[in-house]
Scaffold this active site. Structure first.
Site, PDB file in Angstrom:
ATOM      1  CG  MET A 231     -17.059 -13.362  19.086  1.00 52.86           C
ATOM      2  SD  MET A 231     -17.391 -13.170  17.314  1.00 52.86           S
ATOM      3  CE  MET A 231     -16.030 -13.230  16.522  1.00 52.86           C
ATOM      4  CG  HIS A 232     -12.391  -7.805  17.401  1.00 49.54           C
ATOM      5  ND1 HIS A 232     -11.986  -7.249  18.729  1.00 49.54           N
ATOM      6  CD2 HIS A 232     -11.896  -8.288  16.877  1.00 49.54           C
ATOM      7  CE1 HIS A 232     -10.241  -8.194  18.235  1.00 49.54           C
ATOM      8  NE2 HIS A 232     -10.677  -9.062  16.865  1.00 49.54           N
ATOM      9  CG  ASP A 233     -16.997  -4.455  15.555  1.00 46.57           C
ATOM     10  OD1 ASP A 233     -16.582  -3.995  16.087  1.00 46.57           O
ATOM     11  OD2 ASP A 233     -17.026  -4.418  14.119  1.00 46.57           O
TER      12      ASP A 233
END
Length: 303
Positions: A231-233
C-alpha cells in the site's frame, strides 16, 4: 479544524485508496484533485478520478494536469494497474465533469485563496508540482508541506535503483526537491513494509458496503499469483491523519536525472555524509497493523 489538502495523483489502484482515505477523514478537507499522467494516460486517470468521486457521492473538483513528463517520453504502469488503471473494476459512468480550469490554475487559486496553509499530497509523477512552482512561485509561501509518495533509499521498483513515480519524471522531481518547500517523503523503504494479503483484502470485502466490494475487487488485481502488493500511496494521506504511524529521519535527497543506469534514483543521504542541507523528512518505518486498520475504518465509513 480539518487540514486543507490537494491530492495530485494518477489513479491507479493505490491512488484510489489514498483518495478514499482522505474523503472519509474528519481531519482532512480535500479541496481539489489534480491528475498527472503516470500509471495510465491522462485521459484514463482523469476519468478514473471522476468515476471514483462519483461512486462515493463526493462532488470534488477534478482538474486535468500534465499529459506527460517535462522532457522524457511517458512511461506507464499498466502491468501493475491494468489497462483501465483500476484493474478492470468498473465503477460506472461519472456523474461529474472535469473542471474547466487546468490543474495549475486550480492549484494556484486553491492555495492562494486559502486562509490556512495547504498541504499537497503528491502520489504520482511530480510534473504538475514542478510546473506549479515554476509558473506561480507566489504559491510557495502558502504551502504547508508536500507529502510525497515516491523514491527509495535502498532499491527501486522500476529499475534497480529508481522508484516509478520519480523515474517517470526525474527532472520534475529535482525541481520539487530543490524548491525549499517542506517535504515528507514516503518511499519504497517504508511502503514495502505494508503488504496487503488475501485476508486483508477479504476483510475489506466483507465490510458489506459497495465501496468495500469495489476496493476489494481492485486489490484482487494486485494479488496475482499469490503475491501481495504494498500500500504505497495511502501512506502520504495516512501521515496527515496520524503522524505517529511512521518513523522518520531528516535527510538530504538528491535526484539523479542524467545517469545512464541511475535515472530517477533518489540519492538519500541517510548518514549525513555529504553535509548538504536536509531537504526531506524521510519515512523508514511504519506500524502496518494500525495503517491497515485506518484504511479499513475509512472504507467502512463510506457507502
Amino acid at each position: 479544524m480539518s487540514k486543507p489538502i490537494i491530492i495530485d495523483c494518477d489513479p491507479g489502484i493505490d491512488d484510489a485508496l489514498a483518495i478514499l482515505l482522505a474523503i472519509s477523514s474528519d481531519e482532512l478537507d480535500l479541496k481539489l484533485i489534480t491528475t498527472c499522467a503516470g500509471n495510465q494516460t491522462s485521459e484514463k486517470i482523469t476519468t478514473n478520478a471522476l468515476k471514483l468521486v462519483s461512486f462515493v457521492g463526493e462532488e470534488i473538483e477534478v482538474a486535468r494536469g500534465a499529459l506527460g513528463p517535462l522532457i522524457h517520453e511517458l512511461v506507464l504502469a499498466d502491468i501493475a494497474h491494468g489497462e483501465s488503471g483500476f484493474g478492470g473494476v468498473e465503477l460506472g459512468a461519472p456523474h461529474y465533469s472535469v473542471s474547466s480550469r487546468s490543474a495549475l490554475e486550480a492549484m494556484k487559486d486553491t492555495i492562494l485563496h486559502s486562509t490556512e496553509k495547504v498541504t499537497i499530497v503528491a502520489i504520482g509523477p511530480l510534473t504538475n508540482i514542478a510546473l506549479l512552482i515554476k509558473s506561480y512561485p507566489e504559491v510557495m509561501g502558502n504551502i504547508d508541506q508536500l507529502s510525497i509518495m515516491g523514491g527509495a533509499c535502498d532499491g527501486g521498483n522500476r529499475t534497480p535503483v529508481a522508484e516509478f513515480n520519480i523515474y517517470v519524471d526525474p527532472d520534475a522531481a529535482k525541481i520539487v526537491f530543490d524548491s525549499g518547500i517542506p517535504i515528507t517523503m514516503f518511499g519504497l523503504d517504508v511502503t514495502n513494509k505494508i503488504p496487503m494479503y488475501k485476508e486483508d483484502i477479504d476483510r475489506i470485502r466483507y465490510i458489506g458496503n459497495k465501496t468495500g466490494q469495489a476496493v476489494a475487487s481492485m486489490l484482487d488485481f494486485y494479488f496475482r499469483d499469490g503475491r501481495a502488493d504494498a500500500m504505497h500511496d495511502p501512506c502520504a494521506v495516512a501521515n496527515l491523519i496520524d503522524p505517529s504511524l511512521f518513523t522518520f529521519s531528516p535527510c538530504n535527497v538528491e535526484i539523479e536525472t542524467k545517469g545512464e543506469f541511475t535515472r530517477g534514483q533518489t540519492v538519500v543521504d541517510k548518514k549525513g555524509r555529504t553535509g548538504k542541507p536536509k531537504n526531506a523528512n524521510v519515512a523508514f518505518d511504519v506500524d502496518r497493523e494500525r495503517i491497515l486498520d485506518l484504511i479499513y475504518n475509512a472504507i467502512e465509513k463510506l457507502k
